[in-house]
Motif scaffolding. Sequence first.
Motif, PDB file in Angstrom:
ATOM      1  N   GLY A 199     -32.483   2.709 -60.712  1.00  0.00           N
ATOM      2  CA  GLY A 199     -32.146   3.576 -61.847  1.00  0.00           C
ATOM      3  C   GLY A 199     -30.837   4.305 -61.613  1.00  0.00           C
ATOM      4  N   ARG A 200     -30.462   5.126 -62.585  1.00  0.00           N
ATOM      5  CA  ARG A 200     -29.268   5.952 -62.441  1.00  0.00           C
ATOM      6  C   ARG A 200     -29.480   6.923 -61.276  1.00  0.00           C
ATOM      7  NH1 ARG A 200     -24.803   7.155 -65.254  1.00  0.00           N
ATOM      8  NH2 ARG A 200     -24.038   9.274 -65.024  1.00  0.00           N
ATOM      9  N   LEU A 201     -28.492   7.009 -60.386  1.00  0.00           N
ATOM     10  CA  LEU A 201     -28.636   7.842 -59.183  1.00  0.00           C
ATOM     11  C   LEU A 201     -27.577   8.939 -59.195  1.00  0.00           C
ATOM     12  CD1 LEU A 201     -29.893   8.450 -56.421  1.00  0.00           C
ATOM     13  CD2 LEU A 201     -28.408   6.688 -55.425  1.00  0.00           C
ATOM     14  N   VAL A 202     -28.062  10.188 -59.159  1.00  0.00           N
ATOM     15  CA  VAL A 202     -27.193  11.364 -59.148  1.00  0.00           C
ATOM     16  C   VAL A 202     -27.313  12.025 -57.778  1.00  0.00           C
ATOM     17  CG1 VAL A 202     -26.710  13.604 -60.209  1.00  0.00           C
ATOM     18  CG2 VAL A 202     -27.526  11.701 -61.628  1.00  0.00           C
ATOM     19  N   GLY A 203     -26.173  12.369 -57.177  1.00  0.00           N
ATOM     20  CA  GLY A 203     -26.173  13.078 -55.892  1.00  0.00           C
ATOM     21  C   GLY A 203     -25.591  14.466 -56.052  1.00  0.00           C
ATOM     22  N   ILE A 204     -26.245  15.456 -55.446  1.00  0.00           N
ATOM     23  CA  ILE A 204     -25.664  16.807 -55.424  1.00  0.00           C
ATOM     24  C   ILE A 204     -25.625  17.305 -53.982  1.00  0.00           C
ATOM     25  CG2 ILE A 204     -26.341  17.435 -57.771  1.00  0.00           C
ATOM     26  CD1 ILE A 204     -28.569  19.181 -56.532  1.00  0.00           C
ATOM     27  N   ASP A 205     -24.644  18.156 -53.702  1.00  0.00           N
ATOM     28  CA  ASP A 205     -24.488  18.721 -52.360  1.00  0.00           C
ATOM     29  C   ASP A 205     -23.547  19.918 -52.476  1.00  0.00           C
ATOM     30  OD1 ASP A 205     -25.083  17.364 -49.363  1.00  0.00           O
ATOM     31  OD2 ASP A 205     -23.472  18.859 -49.368  1.00  0.00           O
ATOM     32  N   VAL A 206     -23.586  20.796 -51.473  1.00  0.00           N
ATOM     33  CA  VAL A 206     -22.645  21.922 -51.466  1.00  0.00           C
ATOM     34  C   VAL A 206     -21.284  21.538 -50.890  1.00  0.00           C
ATOM     35  CG1 VAL A 206     -24.227  23.893 -51.404  1.00  0.00           C
ATOM     36  CG2 VAL A 206     -23.641  22.711 -49.271  1.00  0.00           C
ATOM     37  N   SER A 207     -21.213  20.464 -50.140  1.00  0.00           N
ATOM     38  CA  SER A 207     -19.998  20.106 -49.407  1.00  0.00           C
ATOM     39  C   SER A 207     -19.166  19.096 -50.191  1.00  0.00           C
ATOM     40  CB  SER A 207     -20.384  19.524 -48.038  1.00  0.00           C
ATOM     41  OG  SER A 207     -19.276  18.879 -47.457  1.00  0.00           O
ATOM     42  N   VAL A 208     -17.986  19.534 -50.654  1.00  0.00           N
ATOM     43  CA  VAL A 208     -17.146  18.627 -51.452  1.00  0.00           C
ATOM     44  C   VAL A 208     -16.627  17.445 -50.623  1.00  0.00           C
ATOM     45  CG1 VAL A 208     -14.993  18.484 -52.766  1.00  0.00           C
ATOM     46  CG2 VAL A 208     -16.612  20.346 -53.204  1.00  0.00           C
ATOM     47  N   PRO A 209     -16.141  17.655 -49.379  1.00  0.00           N
ATOM     48  CA  PRO A 209     -15.718  16.482 -48.594  1.00  0.00           C
ATOM     49  C   PRO A 209     -16.851  15.464 -48.399  1.00  0.00           C
ATOM     50  CG  PRO A 209     -14.859  18.476 -47.608  1.00  0.00           C
ATOM     51  CD  PRO A 209     -15.819  18.918 -48.678  1.00  0.00           C
ATOM     52  N   SER A 210     -18.079  15.956 -48.247  1.00  0.00           N
ATOM     53  CA  SER A 210     -19.218  15.029 -48.137  1.00  0.00           C
ATOM     54  C   SER A 210     -19.425  14.289 -49.457  1.00  0.00           C
ATOM     55  CB  SER A 210     -20.495  15.794 -47.773  1.00  0.00           C
ATOM     56  OG  SER A 210     -20.351  16.438 -46.535  1.00  0.00           O
ATOM     57  N   LEU A 211     -19.323  15.027 -50.573  1.00  0.00           N
ATOM     58  CA  LEU A 211     -19.498  14.390 -51.889  1.00  0.00           C
ATOM     59  C   LEU A 211     -18.442  13.313 -52.138  1.00  0.00           C
ATOM     60  CD1 LEU A 211     -20.312  17.497 -54.117  1.00  0.00           C
ATOM     61  CD2 LEU A 211     -21.854  15.586 -53.662  1.00  0.00           C
ATOM     62  N   GLU A 212     -17.212  13.545 -51.645  1.00  0.00           N
ATOM     63  CA  GLU A 212     -16.156  12.542 -51.833  1.00  0.00           C
ATOM     64  C   GLU A 212     -16.537  11.241 -51.132  1.00  0.00           C
ATOM     65  OE1 GLU A 212     -12.541  15.811 -52.280  1.00  0.00           O
ATOM     66  OE2 GLU A 212     -12.740  14.694 -50.392  1.00  0.00           O
ATOM     67  N   ARG A 213     -17.123  11.369 -49.965  1.00  0.00           N
ATOM     68  CA  ARG A 213     -17.559  10.155 -49.254  1.00  0.00           C
ATOM     69  C   ARG A 213     -18.753   9.511 -49.947  1.00  0.00           C
ATOM     70  NH1 ARG A 213     -14.693  13.180 -46.331  1.00  0.00           N
ATOM     71  NH2 ARG A 213     -13.392  12.356 -44.664  1.00  0.00           N
ATOM     72  N   ALA A 214     -19.647  10.340 -50.445  1.00  0.00           N
ATOM     73  CA  ALA A 214     -20.800   9.787 -51.183  1.00  0.00           C
ATOM     74  C   ALA A 214     -20.313   9.004 -52.403  1.00  0.00           C
ATOM     75  CB  ALA A 214     -21.735  10.921 -51.605  1.00  0.00           C
ATOM     76  N   ALA A 215     -19.352   9.576 -53.117  1.00  0.00           N
ATOM     77  CA  ALA A 215     -18.833   8.878 -54.305  1.00  0.00           C
ATOM     78  C   ALA A 215     -18.209   7.548 -53.895  1.00  0.00           C
ATOM     79  CB  ALA A 215     -17.811   9.763 -55.015  1.00  0.00           C
ATOM     80  N   ALA A 216     -17.454   7.568 -52.779  1.00  0.00           N
ATOM     81  CA  ALA A 216     -16.772   6.350 -52.326  1.00  0.00           C
ATOM     82  C   ALA A 216     -17.755   5.289 -51.834  1.00  0.00           C
ATOM     83  CB  ALA A 216     -15.787   6.695 -51.216  1.00  0.00           C
ATOM     84  N   SER A 217     -18.984   5.702 -51.499  1.00  0.00           N
ATOM     85  CA  SER A 217     -19.966   4.732 -50.986  1.00  0.00           C
ATOM     86  C   SER A 217     -20.395   3.735 -52.060  1.00  0.00           C
ATOM     87  CB  SER A 217     -21.212   5.470 -50.466  1.00  0.00           C
ATOM     88  OG  SER A 217     -22.016   5.925 -51.556  1.00  0.00           O
ATOM     89  N   GLY A 218     -20.226   4.124 -53.319  1.00  0.00           N
ATOM     90  CA  GLY A 218     -20.623   3.240 -54.413  1.00  0.00           C
ATOM     91  C   GLY A 218     -22.106   3.277 -54.741  1.00  0.00           C
ATOM     92  N   ALA A 219     -22.861   4.081 -54.013  1.00  0.00           N
ATOM     93  CA  ALA A 219     -24.312   4.115 -54.253  1.00  0.00           C
ATOM     94  C   ALA A 219     -24.676   4.924 -55.505  1.00  0.00           C
ATOM     95  CB  ALA A 219     -25.021   4.709 -53.037  1.00  0.00           C
ATOM     96  N   TYR A 220     -23.817   5.881 -55.870  1.00  0.00           N
ATOM     97  CA  TYR A 220     -24.187   6.860 -56.910  1.00  0.00           C
ATOM     98  C   TYR A 220     -23.513   6.564 -58.241  1.00  0.00           C
ATOM     99  CZ  TYR A 220     -25.791   9.400 -52.827  1.00  0.00           C
ATOM    100  OH  TYR A 220     -26.444   9.745 -51.661  1.00  0.00           O
ATOM    101  N   ASP A 221     -24.186   6.870 -59.316  1.00  0.00           N
ATOM    102  CA  ASP A 221     -23.564   6.840 -60.636  1.00  0.00           C
ATOM    103  C   ASP A 221     -22.789   8.120 -60.887  1.00  0.00           C
ATOM    104  OD1 ASP A 221     -24.737   4.307 -61.889  1.00  0.00           O
ATOM    105  OD2 ASP A 221     -26.466   5.307 -61.000  1.00  0.00           O
ATOM    106  N   GLU A 222     -23.201   9.199 -60.204  1.00  0.00           N
ATOM    107  CA  GLU A 222     -22.571  10.499 -60.434  1.00  0.00           C
ATOM    108  C   GLU A 222     -22.841  11.376 -59.217  1.00  0.00           C
ATOM    109  OE1 GLU A 222     -24.258  12.224 -63.984  1.00  0.00           O
ATOM    110  OE2 GLU A 222     -23.445  14.185 -63.498  1.00  0.00           O
ATOM    111  N   VAL A 223     -21.816  12.129 -58.801  1.00  0.00           N
ATOM    112  CA  VAL A 223     -22.052  13.167 -57.783  1.00  0.00           C
ATOM    113  C   VAL A 223     -21.478  14.477 -58.307  1.00  0.00           C
ATOM    114  CG1 VAL A 223     -22.029  11.577 -55.795  1.00  0.00           C
ATOM    115  CG2 VAL A 223     -19.917  12.745 -56.470  1.00  0.00           C
ATOM    116  N   GLN A 224     -22.099  15.564 -57.934  1.00  0.00           N
ATOM    117  CA  GLN A 224     -21.600  16.873 -58.354  1.00  0.00           C
ATOM    118  C   GLN A 224     -21.989  17.933 -57.335  1.00  0.00           C
ATOM    119  OE1 GLN A 224     -24.353  18.709 -61.606  1.00  0.00           O
ATOM    120  NE2 GLN A 224     -24.017  16.602 -62.251  1.00  0.00           N
TER     121      GLN A 224
END
Length: 212
Positions: A81-106
């Motif tokens: 399904g659609r996968l949303v990731g949230i976290d407090v750490s922006v540098p971590s979120l940038e890597r999560a977005a680059a992983s291709g696993a998520y439809d959206e990170v915030q």
Amino acid sequence: MTAENDEAWLTSAPTEPDEVRRFYDEWADRYDVDLADWDYRAPARLTAMLVEFGDATADALDAGCGTGLSGRALRAGGCTGRLVGIDVSVPSLERAAASGAYDEVQQGDLNRSLAFDDGRFGLLACVGVLTYVPDVERCWREFARVVQPGGVIACSQRDDIWRERHCDDVLDRLTTDGVVEVLALSDPEPYLPQSGDEMASIGARYLALRVL
Ligand SMILES: C[S@@+](CC[C@H](N)C(=O)[O-])C[C@H]1O[C@@H](n2cnc3c(N)ncnc32)[C@H](O)[C@@H]1O
């Protein structure tokens, strides 16, 4: 910061939000390598629980997604399904977005109300994050709000913190109040077995809840 200092910091389970965010900001570029070295099993373990009890095609929230290890495990384990990731750490979120696993990170903080409508998700994973969330009852109630009735929440919690924060009592209140049903709760299992001595000796408990 040396590896030994990092592990001492992790073992101490800090909860001051800016300190936690800064630590994970600075760790983001080598987090995946360190966790692989430490034989981190929680993402695969919780994914298996979600898929066993939940609908793998449902939309999912990865609450505290970090660099995306947990999102990649959800995808590898069959969550489609659609996968949303949230976290407090922006540098971590940038890597999560680059992983291709998520439809959206915030950016999002699990110590506050979540910016999602009631019942937005069918699945919710929270892997390795509750260490930093002192009010676990508030957090689990908020998880239950954003997951639809019948949906499944899977969380890990360090065994030492499970006892310190009285998580058995919290679960009793949530079940008595008809918020969730406990589907599974593991005994303590190895968490970071190849990390330093003290951290390696700390186990984790794995919990699956059905939202009522
Ligand atoms: C051990 S990592 C786990 C990351 C990912 N779930 C995994 O399994 O690799 C803990 C994560 O929790 C995040 N975190 C800590 N406190 C948080 C909070 N209050 N709200 C959201 N994320 C938080 C950190 O930034 C970090 O990315």
